[in-house]
Scaffold this motif. Structure first.
Motif, short mmCIF file in Angstrom:
data_model
loop_
_atom_site.label_atom_id
_atom_site.label_comp_id
_atom_site.label_asym_id
_atom_site.label_seq_id
_atom_site.Cartn_x
_atom_site.Cartn_y
_atom_site.Cartn_z
N VAL A 79 -1.90 -2.72 7.63
CA VAL A 79 -1.05 -3.93 7.86
C VAL A 79 -1.63 -4.86 8.95
CG1 VAL A 79 1.04 -5.19 8.24
CG2 VAL A 79 1.24 -2.98 6.76
N THR A 80 -1.97 -4.38 10.05
CA THR A 80 -2.32 -4.99 11.25
C THR A 80 -4.01 -4.58 11.44
OG1 THR A 80 -1.87 -2.98 12.82
CG2 THR A 80 -0.35 -4.98 12.20
N ASP A 81 -4.64 -3.56 10.86
CA ASP A 81 -5.87 -3.06 11.28
C ASP A 81 -6.01 -2.63 12.53
OD1 ASP A 81 -8.50 -2.33 10.61
OD2 ASP A 81 -9.27 -4.35 11.19
N MET A 82 -4.92 -1.94 13.21
CA MET A 82 -4.91 -1.44 14.32
C MET A 82 -4.39 0.06 14.33
SD MET A 82 -5.75 -4.19 16.27
CE MET A 82 -4.91 -3.55 18.03
N TRP A 83 -4.58 0.68 15.43
CA TRP A 83 -4.27 2.26 15.79
C TRP A 83 -3.18 2.33 16.59
CZ3 TRP A 83 -6.34 6.25 13.22
CH2 TRP A 83 -7.54 6.14 12.33
N TYR A 84 -2.13 3.10 16.47
CA TYR A 84 -0.73 3.17 17.08
C TYR A 84 -0.74 4.34 17.78
CZ TYR A 84 0.42 -1.40 15.01
OH TYR A 84 0.44 -2.58 14.86
N GLU A 85 -0.31 4.46 19.16
CA GLU A 85 -0.42 5.85 19.67
C GLU A 85 0.73 6.68 19.38
OE1 GLU A 85 -1.01 7.86 24.07
OE2 GLU A 85 -0.85 5.84 23.94
N ASP A 86 0.63 7.86 18.73
CA ASP A 86 1.84 8.64 18.35
C ASP A 86 2.77 8.95 19.48
OD1 ASP A 86 0.68 8.44 15.77
OD2 ASP A 86 0.03 10.46 15.75
N GLY A 87 4.27 9.14 19.17
CA GLY A 87 5.24 9.19 20.17
C GLY A 87 5.17 8.18 21.13
N LYS A 88 4.67 7.03 21.08
CA LYS A 88 4.96 5.86 21.90
C LYS A 88 5.20 4.46 21.37
CE LYS A 88 2.34 7.88 25.85
NZ LYS A 88 1.30 7.77 26.76
N GLU A 89 4.37 4.47 20.06
CA GLU A 89 4.39 3.40 19.13
C GLU A 89 4.90 3.64 17.65
OE1 GLU A 89 1.29 0.30 21.15
OE2 GLU A 89 0.34 2.23 20.15
N ILE A 90 5.37 2.70 17.08
CA ILE A 90 5.62 2.62 15.78
C ILE A 90 4.69 1.73 14.88
CG2 ILE A 90 7.21 2.84 14.16
CD1 ILE A 90 9.47 3.52 15.79
N PRO A 91 3.97 2.13 14.11
CA PRO A 91 3.13 1.19 13.22
C PRO A 91 4.09 0.66 12.18
CG PRO A 91 2.96 3.52 12.51
CD PRO A 91 3.75 3.61 13.74
N PRO A 92 3.72 -0.75 11.61
CA PRO A 92 4.51 -1.08 10.68
C PRO A 92 4.63 -0.60 9.40
CG PRO A 92 2.68 -2.54 11.19
CD PRO A 92 2.71 -1.43 12.09
N PRO A 93 5.72 -0.22 8.35
CA PRO A 93 5.32 0.18 7.15
C PRO A 93 4.66 -0.73 6.23
CG PRO A 93 7.61 -0.71 7.36
CD PRO A 93 6.74 -0.89 8.72
N PRO A 94 3.99 -0.02 5.14
CA PRO A 94 3.20 -0.95 4.15
C PRO A 94 3.79 -2.22 3.87
CG PRO A 94 3.18 1.37 3.79
CD PRO A 94 4.35 1.38 4.68
N SER A 95 3.17 -3.29 4.00
CA SER A 95 3.57 -4.73 3.46
C SER A 95 4.03 -4.89 1.94
CB SER A 95 2.57 -5.60 4.10
OG SER A 95 1.48 -5.58 3.37
N VAL A 96 3.31 -4.15 1.13
CA VAL A 96 3.59 -4.17 -0.31
C VAL A 96 4.96 -3.30 -0.58
CG1 VAL A 96 2.88 -3.91 -2.80
CG2 VAL A 96 1.20 -4.56 -0.74
N SER A 97 5.85 -3.90 -1.20
CA SER A 97 7.32 -2.99 -1.39
C SER A 97 6.94 -1.98 -2.56
CB SER A 97 8.17 -3.73 -1.94
OG SER A 97 8.01 -4.74 -3.05
N ALA A 98 7.82 -0.88 -2.28
CA ALA A 98 7.45 0.21 -3.48
C ALA A 98 8.64 0.48 -4.28
CB ALA A 98 7.18 1.61 -2.55
N LYS A 99 8.54 0.85 -5.41
CA LYS A 99 9.82 1.12 -6.26
C LYS A 99 10.36 2.43 -5.84
CE LYS A 99 10.24 -2.51 -8.78
NZ LYS A 99 11.25 -3.39 -8.87
N GLU A 100 11.59 2.60 -5.80
CA GLU A 100 12.19 3.98 -5.44
C GLU A 100 11.95 5.05 -6.45
OE1 GLU A 100 16.36 5.99 -4.11
OE2 GLU A 100 16.06 4.01 -4.25
N SER A 101 11.31 6.25 -6.16
CA SER A 101 11.30 7.29 -6.81
C SER A 101 12.11 8.15 -7.21
CB SER A 101 9.85 8.25 -6.39
OG SER A 101 8.67 7.50 -6.30
N LYS A 102 12.83 8.31 -8.24
CA LYS A 102 14.04 9.08 -8.25
C LYS A 102 13.65 10.61 -8.52
CE LYS A 102 16.80 5.35 -8.60
NZ LYS A 102 17.59 5.32 -7.72
N SER A 103 12.64 11.06 -8.70
CA SER A 103 12.01 12.35 -9.10
C SER A 103 11.00 12.81 -8.01
CB SER A 103 11.71 12.55 -10.40
OG SER A 103 11.02 13.91 -10.54
N LEU A 104 10.82 13.83 -7.28
CA LEU A 104 9.94 14.21 -6.51
C LEU A 104 9.71 15.56 -6.39
CD1 LEU A 104 7.86 13.41 -4.34
CD2 LEU A 104 9.69 13.66 -2.46
#
Length: 228
Positions: free
Chosen positions: A26-51
């Motif tokens: 989304v931002t073309d950036m790297w986020y440090e685990d445990g300190k930062e939260i990257p944004p979720p994908p900008s394109v919406s996803a349909k909910e999966s009823k079966s996994l």
């Protein structure tokens, strides 16, 4: 966050910084685990009823540019690979043995009148299974969870959970030489269903290895410490 990492994974030189940093397309950036939260994908996803997550123990996963394929693991000395791994774990064999396996994830949902389907296979070993367990524990208690499936693997799991207990679950792959920052699996699913689905192969793996260790105890005639 930062634009580029200093060290990328390479099959020639070993682990890079991807195990501690997560890429966001989304931002073309790297986020440090445990300190930062990257944004979720900008394109919406349909909910999966079966996994589902099919678990194939003692299998290798082969990947090329176009497809994935599985092959049964064969021990070079003709020994059962699960038994060989159990002997290594309890110190009954000085040779290093690992246990390659495959997780095959499949999700289905609906988009208008059509059924959607996603499938992706993950090659794992014992280190990956322990990392998967850590990821599941984060998923249970945190709105954002990420986990790199062992530092020499190419796949990273990411999960964003909203207040309605719906989780955006994504698998990214960080290819070594080509270094493709690709999203290989992307679904929206109930968090409890995701936890249950990922926990089943982990528990199955533990039971199989535990039984193999108990069988070795009978052969050796003594109790052994079980490192699981």
């Amino acid at each position: 966050m930062k634009k580029e990492l200093e060290h990328y994974y390479s099959s020639y030189f070993g682990a890079g910084d991807e195990d501690k940093w997560t890429y966001s397309p989304v931002t073309d950036m790297w986020y440090e685990d445990g300190k930062e939260i990257p944004p979720p994908p900008s394109v919406s996803a349909k909910e999966s009823k079966s996994l589902s997550c099919d678990f194939k123990i003692a299998n290798y996963l082969f990947c090329d540019e176009y497809e994935q394929s599985l092959e049964n693991e064969q021990d070079s000395y003709g020994e059962d690979t699960v038994a060989a791994f159990a002997k290594y774990l309890i110190g009954a064999d000085d040779f290093f043995n690992t246990l390659s396996s495959v997780l095959v994830l499949e999700a289905t949902g609906k988009k208008w009148l059509f059924t959607t389907k996603q499938e992706y296979a993950l090659g794992v070993d014992e280190y990956s299974m322990w990392s998967l367990e850590e990821f599941i524990e984060k998923l249970k208690t945190q709105p954002y969870a990420t986990g790199y499936l062992e530092e020499y693997w190419q796949n990273k799991l990411l999960a964003w959970t909203d207040q309605e207990n719906k989780t955006r679950f994504v698998i990214q792959t960080y290819n070594d030489e080509l270094f493709n920052r690709c999203t290989m699996f992307d679904i929206k699913v109930d968090r409890d269903l995701l936890i249950t689905t990922l926990s089943k192969p982990l528990e199955k793996w533990k039971k199989i290895v535990y039984r193999a260790i108990k069988a070795q105890e009978k052969i050796l005639g003594k109790k052994c410490k079980i490192p699981l």
